[in-house]
Design a protein around this motif. Structure first.
Motif, PDB file in Angstrom:
ATOM      1  N   UNK A   6       0.868  -1.258  -0.117  1.00  0.00           N
ATOM      2  CA  UNK A   6      -0.152  -0.114   0.086  1.00  0.00           C
ATOM      3  C   UNK A   6       0.831   1.240   0.237  1.00  0.00           C
ATOM      4  N   UNK A   7       0.784   2.136  -0.938  1.00  0.00           N
ATOM      5  CA  UNK A   7       1.414   3.351  -1.114  1.00  0.00           C
ATOM      6  C   UNK A   7       2.853   3.146  -1.766  1.00  0.00           C
ATOM      7  N   UNK A   8       3.132   1.843  -1.964  1.00  0.00           N
ATOM      8  CA  UNK A   8       4.310   1.426  -2.544  1.00  0.00           C
ATOM      9  C   UNK A   8       4.402   1.461  -4.120  1.00  0.00           C
ATOM     10  N   UNK A  17      -4.689   3.126   1.190  1.00  0.00           N
ATOM     11  CA  UNK A  17      -5.244   1.855   0.810  1.00  0.00           C
ATOM     12  C   UNK A  17      -6.724   1.992   1.204  1.00  0.00           C
ATOM     13  N   UNK A  18      -7.626   1.120   0.659  1.00  0.00           N
ATOM     14  CA  UNK A  18      -9.171   1.162   1.123  1.00  0.00           C
ATOM     15  C   UNK A  18      -9.468   1.277   2.353  1.00  0.00           C
ATOM     16  N   UNK A  19      -8.449   0.402   3.059  1.00  0.00           N
ATOM     17  CA  UNK A  19      -8.635   0.201   4.604  1.00  0.00           C
ATOM     18  C   UNK A  19      -7.980   1.303   5.387  1.00  0.00           C
ATOM     19  N   UNK A  20      -7.121   2.246   4.926  1.00  0.00           N
ATOM     20  CA  UNK A  20      -6.224   3.105   5.432  1.00  0.00           C
ATOM     21  C   UNK A  20      -6.790   4.568   5.067  1.00  0.00           C
ATOM     22  N   UNK A  21      -7.564   4.921   5.999  1.00  0.00           N
ATOM     23  CA  UNK A  21      -8.282   6.173   5.774  1.00  0.00           C
ATOM     24  C   UNK A  21      -7.385   7.328   6.240  1.00  0.00           C
ATOM     25  N   UNK A  22      -6.075   7.521   5.780  1.00  0.00           N
ATOM     26  CA  UNK A  22      -5.226   8.417   5.719  1.00  0.00           C
ATOM     27  C   UNK A  22      -5.493   9.321   4.541  1.00  0.00           C
ATOM     28  N   UNK A  23      -5.932  10.469   4.621  1.00  0.00           N
ATOM     29  CA  UNK A  23      -6.339  11.442   3.458  1.00  0.00           C
ATOM     30  C   UNK A  23      -4.902  11.792   2.838  1.00  0.00           C
ATOM     31  N   UNK A  24      -4.785  11.820   1.658  1.00  0.00           N
ATOM     32  CA  UNK A  24      -3.653  12.099   1.081  1.00  0.00           C
ATOM     33  C   UNK A  24      -3.923  13.463   0.086  1.00  0.00           C
ATOM     34  N   UNK A  25      -5.037  13.544  -0.409  1.00  0.00           N
ATOM     35  CA  UNK A  25      -5.530  14.539  -1.218  1.00  0.00           C
ATOM     36  C   UNK A  25      -6.731  14.363  -1.999  1.00  0.00           C
ATOM     37  N   UNK A  26      -7.342  15.363  -2.657  1.00  0.00           N
ATOM     38  CA  UNK A  26      -8.348  14.785  -3.746  1.00  0.00           C
ATOM     39  C   UNK A  26      -8.112  15.226  -4.961  1.00  0.00           C
ATOM     40  N   UNK A  27      -8.329  14.400  -5.988  1.00  0.00           N
ATOM     41  CA  UNK A  27      -7.808  14.515  -7.238  1.00  0.00           C
ATOM     42  C   UNK A  27      -8.378  15.461  -8.079  1.00  0.00           C
ATOM     43  N   UNK A  28      -9.794  16.286  -7.467  1.00  0.00           N
ATOM     44  CA  UNK A  28     -10.295  17.268  -8.066  1.00  0.00           C
ATOM     45  C   UNK A  28      -9.408  18.983  -7.825  1.00  0.00           C
ATOM     46  N   UNK A  29      -8.539  18.501  -6.850  1.00  0.00           N
ATOM     47  CA  UNK A  29      -7.692  19.729  -6.401  1.00  0.00           C
ATOM     48  C   UNK A  29      -6.338  19.480  -6.566  1.00  0.00           C
ATOM     49  N   UNK A  30      -5.818  18.372  -6.617  1.00  0.00           N
ATOM     50  CA  UNK A  30      -4.410  17.944  -6.880  1.00  0.00           C
ATOM     51  C   UNK A  30      -4.259  16.942  -7.806  1.00  0.00           C
ATOM     52  N   UNK A  31      -3.191  16.969  -8.528  1.00  0.00           N
ATOM     53  CA  UNK A  31      -3.211  15.818  -9.520  1.00  0.00           C
ATOM     54  C   UNK A  31      -2.678  14.367  -8.982  1.00  0.00           C
ATOM     55  N   UNK A  32      -3.115  13.169  -9.430  1.00  0.00           N
ATOM     56  CA  UNK A  32      -2.574  12.046  -8.969  1.00  0.00           C
ATOM     57  C   UNK A  32      -1.159  11.892  -9.124  1.00  0.00           C
ATOM     58  N   UNK A  65       1.031  14.412  -8.569  1.00  0.00           N
ATOM     59  CA  UNK A  65       1.838  15.074  -7.440  1.00  0.00           C
ATOM     60  C   UNK A  65       1.588  14.435  -6.042  1.00  0.00           C
ATOM     61  N   UNK A  66       0.459  13.720  -6.137  1.00  0.00           N
ATOM     62  CA  UNK A  66       0.449  12.826  -4.966  1.00  0.00           C
ATOM     63  C   UNK A  66       0.992  11.844  -4.810  1.00  0.00           C
ATOM     64  N   UNK A  67       1.243  11.100  -5.966  1.00  0.00           N
ATOM     65  CA  UNK A  67       2.007   9.913  -5.905  1.00  0.00           C
ATOM     66  C   UNK A  67       3.694   9.981  -5.849  1.00  0.00           C
ATOM     67  N   UNK A  68       3.907  11.165  -6.282  1.00  0.00           N
ATOM     68  CA  UNK A  68       5.417  11.551  -6.536  1.00  0.00           C
ATOM     69  C   UNK A  68       5.968  12.262  -5.112  1.00  0.00           C
ATOM     70  N   UNK A  69       4.994  13.108  -4.607  1.00  0.00           N
ATOM     71  CA  UNK A  69       5.409  14.012  -3.478  1.00  0.00           C
ATOM     72  C   UNK A  69       5.167  14.124  -2.215  1.00  0.00           C
ATOM     73  N   UNK A  70       4.089  12.973  -2.119  1.00  0.00           N
ATOM     74  CA  UNK A  70       3.759  12.910  -0.531  1.00  0.00           C
ATOM     75  C   UNK A  70       4.611  12.128   0.329  1.00  0.00           C
ATOM     76  N   UNK A  71       4.791  12.756   1.320  1.00  0.00           N
ATOM     77  CA  UNK A  71       6.025  12.342   2.257  1.00  0.00           C
ATOM     78  C   UNK A  71       5.793  11.035   3.007  1.00  0.00           C
TER      79      UNK A  71
END
Length: 328
Positions: A235-237, A251-266, A268-274
C-alpha cells in the motif's frame, strides 16, 4: 528506485443494497449521490494513472453494480489495455450482466461471509443475500475468472472451512482477507485477537494443501518469499485507493487522506507525498522496523494506523518471533 503505481482500487460508489456489519464504507452510506465522481472524472483518473505505471484497476464500492455507467468505465479501462477486476456482493448479477461484461472483466470477486444462509444474511443485513450470491457465483464461473471473497473477523472465523468447501465444490478460487476497522466508529467487536489471527493463518495453511487459496495478508504471504524480496504490504508502494468522491488514500482500509484529485493531480500525490516515500523506504517503527522481514512483509499498515494513528508502527496482530525484532 522507481515505484510505479501498478494497482489502483477505485470505490466508485458509497451506495449499496446491503448493510454489512464489516463494511468500510458504512459511514458514507447516507451521503448524496451528487458527491460521486462523474463518468468523465473516472476516465480522467485512469488517464492520469497510466503514465505512472498503472496496469490493473479494481472497481468496488459500496456495490459497484448500482452505478449505471459501470460498463462504460470498464470498457474505457479495457481499451487502455488494463487488467480489470470487480469486487461485488453478487446479489445484482444476472444474465444481462454476463452478456454485457463478458470478455471485459479479468476477475470477479463475490463476497461470502459464511457457509449458511442464516449466518451470511445476518452479517450482510439482508435476507436472501446468501442464495443470490451463491447462485451468481455458479452462474458466472463459466464466463469469468471467479473468486469467492471471505473477510475473516471475530464473528465468522469458524465459518472458514464451510466457505472453503463451497468454493471447492463450485470450482472457484477462494480469496481470504482479515477484517480491519477503518475508523473508530467501525464495529470493534469484529476485530480478530492475535490468538484468532494465528488460528486463521494456521487454518489457511491447512486448506492450501487441498485447494486454491489466496491469502495475501503481509505476514503469512511473506512466509513464501525471500526476506530480501520487496512484497508484503505494498500500500502506497505500488498501489493507491481512490474513493467515490475523489479522495485518495494509501489503501481502501487506511483512511489517511492524501488529497483529492479534483484539487491536486494524482501525479503530484504519488510523487510528492512524504508518507508514501516513507512507506517505500520501509521507514517502519517498533517490531516491524526491526524485523528481518521488513521488505518481504512490512506488516499491515492499515492495522497499524487504526491501532495507533501512525501507519508506520507495528502490525498489532503479528506473532512472528524474530530475534532481531525482539531487541529493544
Amino acid at each position: 528506485m522507481i515505484f510505479p503505481l501498478y494497482y489502483l482500487t477505485w470505490n466508485i460508489t458509497c451506495r449499496c443494497n446491503l448493510k454489512c456489519r464489516h463494511c468500510y464504507n458504512k459511514v458514507f452510506s447516507e451521503e448524496s449521490i451528487l458527491d460521486e465522481m462523474s463518468t468523465q472524472e473516472g476516465k480522467d483518473i485512469i488517464e492520469d494513472a497510466i503514465p505512472l505505471g498503472l496496469r490493473a484497476i479494481l472497481f468496488t464500492g459500496g456495490e459497484p453494480l448500482v452505478r449505471t455507467d459501470l460498463l462504460e468505465l470498464v470498457n474505457f479501462a479495457k481499451k487502455k489495455k488494463l487488467l480489470v477486476f470487480l469486487a461485488t456482493n453478487g446479489t445484482l448479477i444476472d444474465s444481462v450482466f454476463i452478456e454485457k461484461f463478458k470478455g471485459l472483466i479479468d476477475k470477479v470477486n463475490i463476497s461470502l461471509d459464511a457457509g449458511s444462509a442464516k449466518k451470511h444474511d445476518e452479517i450482510r443485513g439482508s435476507n436472501g443475500a446468501f442464495n443470490k450470491s451463491l447462485e451468481a457465483t455458479k452462474k458466472i464461473k463459466k464466463h469469468f475468472n471467479t473468486s469467492i471473497a471471505f473477510t475473516a473477523h471475530a464473528h465468522n472465523l469458524n465459518e472458514l472451512f464451510a466457505v472453503a468447501k463451497i468454493a471447492k465444490d463450485i470450482g472457484v478460487f477462494l480469496t481470504i482477507k482479515r477484517y480491519i476497522p477503518v475508523r473508530k466508529e467501525s464495529d470493534q467487536s469484529l476485530i480478530l485477537s492475535q490468538f484468532n489471527y494465528r488460528k486463521l493463518v494456521n487454518n489457511v495453511n491447512k486448506l492450501k494443501i487441498q485447494q486454491k487459496i489466496s491469502f495475501n495478508d503481509p505476514f503469512p504471504a511473506s512466509s513464501y518469499k525471500r526476506i530480501d524480496t520487496y512484497s508484503g504490504c505494498l500500500a502506497g508502494v505500488n498501489s493507491l485507493s481512490v474513493d467515490f468522491n475523489g479522495n485518495v488514500y494509501i489503501c481502501t482500509k487506511l483512511k489517511l487522506l492524501l488529497g483529492n484529485i479534483k484539487k491536486i493531480s494524482l501525479k503530484k500525490i504519488w510523487n510528492n507525498t512524504k508518507i508514501l516515500k516513507q512507506l517505500r523506504n520501509r521507514e517502519l517503527k517498533g517490531k516491524c522496523g526491526r524485523c528481518d522481514r521488513i521488505l518481504s512483509c512490512g506488516g499491515c499498515r492499515a492495522a497499524a494506523y487504526i491501532e495507533t494513528g501512525d501507519p508506520l508502527t507495528s502490525d498489532p496482530l503479528c506473532f512472528y518471533n524474530n530475534k532481531k525484532s525482539n531487541k529493544k
